[in-house]
Motif scaffolding. Structure first.
Motif, short mmCIF file in Angstrom:
data_model
loop_
_atom_site.label_atom_id
_atom_site.label_comp_id
_atom_site.label_asym_id
_atom_site.label_seq_id
_atom_site.Cartn_x
_atom_site.Cartn_y
_atom_site.Cartn_z
N GLY A 128 34.54 39.33 73.60
CA GLY A 128 35.65 38.98 74.48
C GLY A 128 35.20 38.03 75.56
O GLY A 128 34.00 37.76 75.71
N LYS A 129 36.19 37.53 76.29
CA LYS A 129 35.87 36.67 77.43
C LYS A 129 35.95 37.52 78.68
O LYS A 129 36.89 38.32 78.82
N ILE A 130 35.04 37.29 79.59
CA ILE A 130 35.00 38.16 80.77
C ILE A 130 36.17 37.89 81.72
O ILE A 130 36.44 38.68 82.59
N GLN A 131 36.86 36.78 81.50
CA GLN A 131 38.05 36.51 82.33
C GLN A 131 39.30 37.13 81.70
O GLN A 131 40.39 37.00 82.24
N LEU A 135 41.55 41.57 76.10
CA LEU A 135 41.72 41.01 74.75
C LEU A 135 40.44 41.13 73.92
O LEU A 135 39.44 40.46 74.19
N ASP A 136 40.52 41.97 72.89
CA ASP A 136 39.38 42.18 71.99
C ASP A 136 39.39 41.07 70.93
O ASP A 136 40.24 41.06 70.02
N LEU A 137 38.44 40.13 71.04
CA LEU A 137 38.47 38.97 70.16
C LEU A 137 38.04 39.31 68.73
O LEU A 137 38.35 38.55 67.80
N ASP A 138 37.37 40.44 68.53
CA ASP A 138 37.08 40.86 67.15
C ASP A 138 38.40 41.19 66.43
O ASP A 138 38.57 40.86 65.26
N ALA A 164 50.55 41.92 72.69
CA ALA A 164 50.80 43.33 72.35
C ALA A 164 49.48 44.10 72.33
O ALA A 164 49.40 45.24 72.81
N LEU A 165 48.44 43.47 71.80
CA LEU A 165 47.12 44.11 71.71
C LEU A 165 46.60 44.45 73.12
O LEU A 165 46.09 45.55 73.36
N LYS A 166 46.76 43.50 74.03
CA LYS A 166 46.29 43.73 75.40
C LYS A 166 47.01 44.90 76.06
O LYS A 166 46.43 45.66 76.81
N ARG A 167 48.31 45.00 75.74
CA ARG A 167 49.10 46.09 76.33
C ARG A 167 48.76 47.43 75.71
O ARG A 167 48.57 48.43 76.41
N THR A 168 48.69 47.46 74.37
CA THR A 168 48.61 48.76 73.69
C THR A 168 47.19 49.21 73.42
O THR A 168 46.92 50.40 73.29
N ASN A 169 46.26 48.25 73.29
CA ASN A 169 44.89 48.62 72.94
C ASN A 169 43.90 47.72 73.69
O ASN A 169 43.17 46.94 73.07
N PRO A 170 43.91 47.80 75.04
CA PRO A 170 43.05 46.87 75.79
C PRO A 170 41.57 47.09 75.48
O PRO A 170 41.14 48.23 75.34
N MET A 171 40.83 46.00 75.38
CA MET A 171 39.39 46.10 75.08
C MET A 171 38.68 46.93 76.15
O MET A 171 37.86 47.79 75.84
N VAL A 172 39.01 46.68 77.42
CA VAL A 172 38.50 47.52 78.51
C VAL A 172 39.73 47.99 79.30
O VAL A 172 40.40 47.20 79.96
N GLU A 200 40.29 40.78 86.90
CA GLU A 200 39.95 41.64 85.76
C GLU A 200 38.84 42.64 86.14
O GLU A 200 38.88 43.81 85.75
N LEU A 201 37.86 42.17 86.90
CA LEU A 201 36.79 43.09 87.36
C LEU A 201 37.42 44.24 88.16
O LEU A 201 37.08 45.40 87.97
N PHE A 202 38.35 43.86 89.02
CA PHE A 202 39.00 44.86 89.88
C PHE A 202 39.83 45.83 89.03
O PHE A 202 39.82 47.04 89.25
N ARG A 203 40.53 45.29 88.05
CA ARG A 203 41.41 46.12 87.20
C ARG A 203 40.61 47.21 86.47
O ARG A 203 41.01 48.37 86.44
#
Ligand SMILES: C[S@@+](CC[C@H](N)C(=O)[O-])C[C@H]1O[C@@H](n2cnc3c(N)ncnc32)[C@H](O)[C@@H]1O
Length: 394
Positions: A128-131, A135-138, A164-172, A200-203
């Motif tokens: 993933g991108k740290i920003q 989002l799980d890029l795999d 949808a992926l970010k909402r339902t299955n966030p990588m972190v 994102e760090l804060f989240r």
């Protein structure tokens, strides 16, 4: 590797040059990317040579890992910091490394099972991108392998899938991490993405969580012709934050208690008179929330005459400053940034959070000792004989 900015000057394709550089660096050690760092040799001796050799860090944020921590390493590269952290967190903790580079992930993952079992700590590497830590890029790559893009409609479907992926299955997930570490990575992120990166760090950090980051910083603003140099940017030089800008970025994202814990005296590189050196900083999350009046105070011990925190409270050396319950907890937390710098003064009759009224944190008020003791307090007390030693009383 470069397009044009709106004003016609060359614009660097940051991600492209960074990806290319670290794909090579994952396969063969690149000396120019190495900055001398002293890690604890006890932790290194249990790591494979290949991982030690492809170390492109500039400091040692792993020193701030505690037993039981869930640790997130941003830009984990070959995995060295993750595997050091795994030796400290133990089975109660967990370590997650994030990197966008396939070759770096392959190197780190090669030893994952063996080292997780050896240290007894779950270690995982995610693409993933740290920003954009949701989002799980795999998973995106898996989607693309089944749904190649041939049209704008396909592209729109990919965007919908990613959202949808970010909402339902966030990588972190939100508030899932105790400690974020990162070693020589934030400077590589595009300037346009940095605000999002800090939010994102804060989240992902839990309330009370910490950040320990080593990075290259500059003593002056880096001129744009150096920022547009692909070798300097990907070499962790010209994307550097300024020393002040680095701390300010944490402050603007809502962190508090930032501290420079190490700043190399000697620059790692000097380019056209601008000095680039390694700096390690700590930052904390958890100052947000309600301010309740629980009749607590703190006395700042010194040595400075006054100090001001990230919420604007000023403490005067030796004075009993009235603080809200949240600030009292932050100031007196032994694991936080201020532990030991203030003397806590609790009221004789504790005020529970349920009974507490709102506290106006914007006023730097002195707490009258009568508020601590209670208005009717009129006790008289002789010296306590139990406090006297064999040589008499103080
Ligand atoms: C200088 S190396 C440091 C690697 C590792 N932290 C270490 O100490 O050896 C930078 C790493 O960050 C990764 N990286 C750079 N930009 C990134 C981004 N925006 N998102 C995720 N990874 C990134 C690179 O792929 C590379 O592995």
């Amino acid at each position: 590797m470069s397009g044009t900015n709106g004003d016609g000057t060359a614009a660097l394709q940051v991600e492209e040059v960074v990806r290319e550089r670290y794909s090579k660096g994952a396969q063969v050690r690149e000396a120019a990317l190495c900055c001398p760092v002293e890690y604890d040799p006890e932790f290194l001796k249990r790591l494979p040579e290949e991982i030690l050799e492809r170390d492109y860090g500039c400091g040692d944020p792993s020193q701030f890992v505690r037993e039981g921590d869930v640790v997130l390493d941003l830009g984990s590269g070959g995995g060295k910091i993750c595997y050091i952290a795994a030796q400290i967190t133990g089975p109660e903790g967990k370590v997650i490394g994030i990197d966008m580079n396939d070759e770096m992930l392959a190197l780190a993952r090669k030893y994952r099972e063996e080292l997780s079992a050896r240290f007894g700590t779950p270690v995982d590497f995610r693409k993933g991108k740290i920003q954009d830590l949701a989002l799980d890029l795999d998973l995106v790559a898996e989607y693309l392998s089944k749904n190649p893009i041939d049209s704008l409609d396909d592209l729109a479907r990919l965007e919908e899938f990613s959202e949808a992926l970010k909402r339902t299955n966030p990588m972190v997930p939100d508030q899932s991490v105790d400690l974020i570490v990162s070693n020589c990575v934030l400077n590589l992120v595009r300037e346009a993405d940095r605000k999002q990166m800090f939010s994102e760090l804060f989240r992902v950090l839990k309330r009370g969580g910490r950040v320990a980051v080593s990075d290259i910083v500059s003593d002056e603003e880096v001129p744009s012709h150096l920022k547009n140099d692909p070798k300097l940017w990907s070499g962790c030089v010209s994307g550097a934050f300024t020393e002040e800008g680095f701390l300010r970025a944490f402050e603007e994202a809502g962190f508090y208690g930032m501290e420079i814990v190490k700043r190399d005296e000697r620059p790692w590189q000097v380019v056209e008179g601008v000095e680039f050196r390694s700096m390690t900083i700590l930052a904390f999350k958890g100052k947000e929330g309600r301010c309740l009046e629980r009749n607590q105070a703190v006395i700042y011990n010194g040595p400075w005459k006054t100090v001001t925190d990230d919420d604007g409270h000023t403490l005067y050396r030796g004075s009993r400053m009235a603080v809200c319950g949240k600030t009292f907890r932050i100031y007196t937390d032994a694991g936080g940034p201020y532990g030991g710098e203030v003397t806590p003064v609790e009221p004789y009759d504790a005020v529970s959070p349920e009974d507490a009224k709102e506290f106006n944190c914007r006023v730097n008020a002195i707490r009258d000792p009568r508020e601590t003791k209670g208005i009717d307090y009129d006790r008289t007390q002789k010296p306590d004989p139990d406090l006297c030693g064999p040589e008499g009383c103080c």
